[in-house]
Each structure stands twice: as C-alpha cells, then as structure tokens.
Design a protein around this motif. Structure first.
Motif, PDB file in Angstrom:
ATOM      1  N   LEU A  79     -72.815 -34.886  22.797  1.00 33.72           N
ATOM      2  CA  LEU A  79     -71.626 -34.550  23.570  1.00 33.72           C
ATOM      3  C   LEU A  79     -71.822 -33.264  24.377  1.00 33.72           C
ATOM      4  N   GLU A  80     -72.587 -32.296  23.824  1.00 39.24           N
ATOM      5  CA  GLU A  80     -72.895 -31.076  24.567  1.00 39.24           C
ATOM      6  C   GLU A  80     -73.733 -31.379  25.808  1.00 39.24           C
ATOM      7  N   LYS A  81     -74.615 -32.374  25.710  1.00 40.11           N
ATOM      8  CA  LYS A  81     -75.455 -32.773  26.848  1.00 40.11           C
ATOM      9  C   LYS A  81     -74.717 -33.703  27.805  1.00 40.11           C
ATOM     10  N   GLY A  82     -73.501 -34.116  27.450  1.00 37.84           N
ATOM     11  CA  GLY A  82     -72.721 -34.998  28.309  1.00 37.84           C
ATOM     12  C   GLY A  82     -73.012 -36.472  28.102  1.00 37.84           C
ATOM     13  N   ILE A  83     -73.596 -36.823  26.973  1.00 38.12           N
ATOM     14  CA  ILE A  83     -73.918 -38.218  26.664  1.00 38.12           C
ATOM     15  C   ILE A  83     -72.811 -38.768  25.780  1.00 38.12           C
ATOM     16  N   LYS A  84     -72.104 -39.785  26.271  1.00 35.64           N
ATOM     17  CA  LYS A  84     -70.993 -40.363  25.513  1.00 35.64           C
ATOM     18  C   LYS A  84     -71.316 -41.737  24.941  1.00 35.64           C
ATOM     19  N   ALA A  85     -72.374 -42.400  25.451  1.00 36.98           N
ATOM     20  CA  ALA A  85     -72.752 -43.735  24.980  1.00 36.98           C
ATOM     21  C   ALA A  85     -74.257 -43.799  24.800  1.00 36.98           C
ATOM     22  N   CYS A  86     -74.685 -44.583  23.828  1.00 30.28           N
ATOM     23  CA  CYS A  86     -76.112 -44.743  23.581  1.00 30.28           C
ATOM     24  C   CYS A  86     -76.369 -46.117  22.972  1.00 30.28           C
ATOM     25  N   VAL A  87     -77.641 -46.445  22.843  1.00 30.49           N
ATOM     26  CA  VAL A  87     -78.077 -47.671  22.181  1.00 30.49           C
ATOM     27  C   VAL A  87     -78.646 -47.253  20.838  1.00 30.49           C
ATOM     28  N   PHE A  88     -78.222 -47.887  19.755  1.00 29.21           N
ATOM     29  CA  PHE A  88     -78.649 -47.492  18.411  1.00 29.21           C
ATOM     30  C   PHE A  88     -79.909 -48.242  18.011  1.00 29.21           C
ATOM     31  N   ASP A  89     -80.969 -47.495  17.708  1.00 27.28           N
ATOM     32  CA  ASP A  89     -82.243 -48.047  17.262  1.00 27.28           C
ATOM     33  C   ASP A  89     -82.439 -47.644  15.806  1.00 27.28           C
ATOM     34  N   ARG A  90     -82.306 -48.597  14.909  1.00 29.86           N
ATOM     35  CA  ARG A  90     -82.398 -48.299  13.482  1.00 29.86           C
ATOM     36  C   ARG A  90     -83.836 -48.149  13.003  1.00 29.86           C
ATOM     37  N   GLY A  91     -84.806 -48.396  13.845  1.00 28.23           N
ATOM     38  CA  GLY A  91     -86.207 -48.122  13.529  1.00 28.23           C
ATOM     39  C   GLY A  91     -86.802 -49.006  12.461  1.00 28.23           C
ATOM     40  N   GLY A  92     -86.371 -50.228  12.355  1.00 25.96           N
ATOM     41  CA  GLY A  92     -86.935 -51.140  11.366  1.00 25.96           C
ATOM     42  C   GLY A  92     -86.266 -51.065  10.008  1.00 25.96           C
ATOM     43  N   SER A  93     -85.396 -50.099   9.808  1.00 23.77           N
ATOM     44  CA  SER A  93     -84.654 -49.994   8.555  1.00 23.77           C
ATOM     45  C   SER A  93     -83.419 -50.867   8.638  1.00 23.77           C
ATOM     46  N   LEU A  94     -82.918 -51.287   7.495  1.00 24.17           N
ATOM     47  CA  LEU A  94     -81.687 -52.062   7.472  1.00 24.17           C
ATOM     48  C   LEU A  94     -80.497 -51.157   7.779  1.00 24.17           C
ATOM     49  N   TYR A  95     -79.466 -51.714   8.394  1.00 23.35           N
ATOM     50  CA  TYR A  95     -78.250 -50.966   8.681  1.00 23.35           C
ATOM     51  C   TYR A  95     -77.441 -50.910   7.385  1.00 23.35           C
TER      52      TYR A  95
END
Length: 113
Positions: A79-95
C-alpha cells in the motif's frame, strides 16, 4: 525427500505458468521453509522485486502467527508503494496453514487478489 522437493517444484512451475506479474498487478510470491516464511512482490515484466517481508528475525509466536505478521507487513509495504491488487503465487505449497494465514492477513490490510 528428493521426490518431495521435486513435486513441490513441479507444482510451483505449474502454478507460475498460468500467472505473470505486471507493474499494474504484480505477483505476490510466497516461500515457505520448515522454519520461516518469506513473501515478495515481483514485477515479472521488468524482473524487479518491488517489496519483500520475512519472519527470520521473529523469535516469538507460532509459525502461523508469524506468517500473519509477514502478511500484514507485505500488505502495508504494498500500500505504501501504491499497489492495491496483485496475483497470489503460493509457490507450490498448498493454500492451507501458514500460506493461508499470510494471504488473509495481506487481504485484511486492503490488498486485493
């Protein structure tokens, strides 16, 4: 043990093949080791890490509680960088467990994914 690592890497590759992070909507990548959890926000187009957080210096709390703290830290940094949306990459781990706690804490700060 080698097969376990190979399976995680193949899952991570499969997940990453479907998503890329842009400057508008970067990728929130999570790495979970046995002891620690780290998260970084990556712009894959330019290959730059925009912000990162980890729990390596944390000494108190359970692993899940520390993952929640990392989620809050990465959410605030985004939020400090002004990023409000992203894509979540769980890196091969289960959610599940620590990865889920990190994601929910990041969402609670106002980041959408």
């Amino acid at each position: 043990m080698l097969k376990k690592v190979q399976n995680r890497i193949s899952r991570a590759t499969r997940v990453r093949a479907r998503m890329t992070g842009t400057s508008v909507k970067p990728r929130l990548s999570v790495f979970r080791s046995n002891a620690y959890i780290t998260a970084q926000v990556i712009d894959d187009v330019t290959g730059v890490t925009l912000c990162a957080a980890n729990d390596i210096t944390a000494k108190t709390g359970t692993k899940t509680e520390r993952a929640s703290v990392v989620g809050e830290q990465i959410g605030k940094a985004m939020l400090e960088k002004g990023i409000k949306a992203c894509v979540f990459d769980r890196g091969g781990s289960l959610y599940h467990g620590r990865v889920k706690a990190l994601a929910e804490a990041a969402r609670a700060t106002g980041v959408q994914f």
